[in-house]
Design a protein around this motif. Structure first.
Motif, PDB file in Angstrom:
ATOM      1  N   SER A  95     -11.183  -0.401 106.301  1.00 35.74           N
ATOM      2  CA  SER A  95     -10.457  -0.121 107.524  1.00 35.74           C
ATOM      3  C   SER A  95     -11.309   0.751 108.426  1.00 35.74           C
ATOM      4  CB  SER A  95      -9.119   0.558 107.233  1.00 35.74           C
ATOM      5  OG  SER A  95      -9.320   1.782 106.547  1.00 35.74           O
ATOM      6  N   ILE A  96     -10.977   0.730 109.720  1.00 37.85           N
ATOM      7  CA  ILE A  96     -11.761   1.470 110.693  1.00 37.85           C
ATOM      8  C   ILE A  96     -10.824   2.022 111.746  1.00 37.85           C
ATOM      9  CG2 ILE A  96     -12.255  -0.638 112.010  1.00 37.85           C
ATOM     10  CD1 ILE A  96     -15.044   0.602 112.602  1.00 37.85           C
ATOM     11  N   ALA A  97     -11.062   3.269 112.129  1.00 32.20           N
ATOM     12  CA  ALA A  97     -10.231   3.933 113.122  1.00 32.20           C
ATOM     13  C   ALA A  97     -10.435   3.306 114.494  1.00 32.20           C
ATOM     14  CB  ALA A  97     -10.565   5.419 113.151  1.00 32.20           C
ATOM     15  N   ASN A  98      -9.569   3.678 115.412  1.00 26.42           N
ATOM     16  CA  ASN A  98      -9.502   3.033 116.725  1.00 26.42           C
ATOM     17  C   ASN A  98     -10.849   2.938 117.436  1.00 26.42           C
ATOM     18  OD1 ASN A  98      -6.908   4.166 115.945  1.00 26.42           O
ATOM     19  ND2 ASN A  98      -6.163   3.370 117.878  1.00 26.42           N
ATOM     20  N   PHE A  99     -11.615   4.021 117.372  1.00 27.68           N
ATOM     21  CA  PHE A  99     -12.902   4.037 118.068  1.00 27.68           C
ATOM     22  C   PHE A  99     -14.072   4.100 117.089  1.00 27.68           C
ATOM     23  CE2 PHE A  99     -11.277   3.972 122.263  1.00 27.68           C
ATOM     24  CZ  PHE A  99     -10.039   4.603 122.187  1.00 27.68           C
ATOM     25  N   GLY A 100     -13.785   3.752 115.829  1.00 25.22           N
ATOM     26  CA  GLY A 100     -14.844   3.590 114.841  1.00 25.22           C
ATOM     27  C   GLY A 100     -15.394   4.868 114.259  1.00 25.22           C
ATOM     28  N   ARG A 101     -14.733   5.989 114.493  1.00 27.63           N
ATOM     29  CA  ARG A 101     -15.289   7.268 114.029  1.00 27.63           C
ATOM     30  C   ARG A 101     -15.110   7.478 112.543  1.00 27.63           C
ATOM     31  NH1 ARG A 101     -13.367  11.194 119.047  1.00 27.63           N
ATOM     32  NH2 ARG A 101     -14.684  10.212 120.632  1.00 27.63           N
TER      33      ARG A 101
END
Length: 115
Positions: free
Chosen positions: A49-55
Motif C-alpha cells: 500500500s502507498i499513502a496519498n502522496f507516496g510518502r
C-alpha cells in the motif's frame, strides 16, 4: 471512481513485471492505494500500500525487497514493480483505492509465474 489494472501476464521464475492501475473519476491523490492478490483457493491478501502522496509505503513480508509500489498522481496511476518473481506470486492482482469509508476495486489482472 473506476480502477483499471493492466500489465499482468506469464513469466518465468526470476522474471519481472510492472502492473499499472489507472484511476478515473476522481484524482488519485484522494486515495490511499493498495495492491492485493488472490491466489487460487486462497483469500485475497494485501501485497503493498502507498499513502496519498507516496510518502509512506507498506509491504507484505513475502514481497519485501522484491516488489516496489509507487504512484504518479499527475497521471492518476499507481504501479507495482515486481522483480524476482516466484511461482508463489501467481495470483490475480487487484488495485484498491480507499478514503474514509469509501472503498473501490478494480477487476484484477492475472500474473502467472511458471517454469
Amino acid at each position: 471512481v473506476q480502477l483499471e489494472e493492466s500489465g499482468g501476464g506469464s513469466v518465468q521464475p526470476g522474471g519481472s513485471l510492472t502492473l499499472s492501475c489507472a484511476v478515473s473519476g476522481l484524482p488519485s491523490s484522494s486515495f490511499i492505494m493498495s495492491w492485493y492478490r488472490q491466489a487460487p483457493g486462497k483469500q485475497r491478501a494485501l501485497v503493498a500500500s502507498i499513502a496519498n502522496f507516496g510518502r509512506s509505503t507498506n509491504y507484505a513480508d513475502s514481497v519485501k525487497g522484491r516488489f516496489t509500489i509507487f504512484r504518479d498522481n499527475t497521471k492518476n496511476t499507481m504501479y507495482l514493480q515486481m522483480n524476482n518473481l516466484k511461482p508463489e506470486d501467481t495470483a490475480v492482482y487487484y488495485c484498491n483505492a480507499k478514503v474514509d469509508l469509501f472503498d473501490s476495486w478494480g477487476q484484477g489482472t492475472r500474473v502467472t509465474v511458471i517454469s
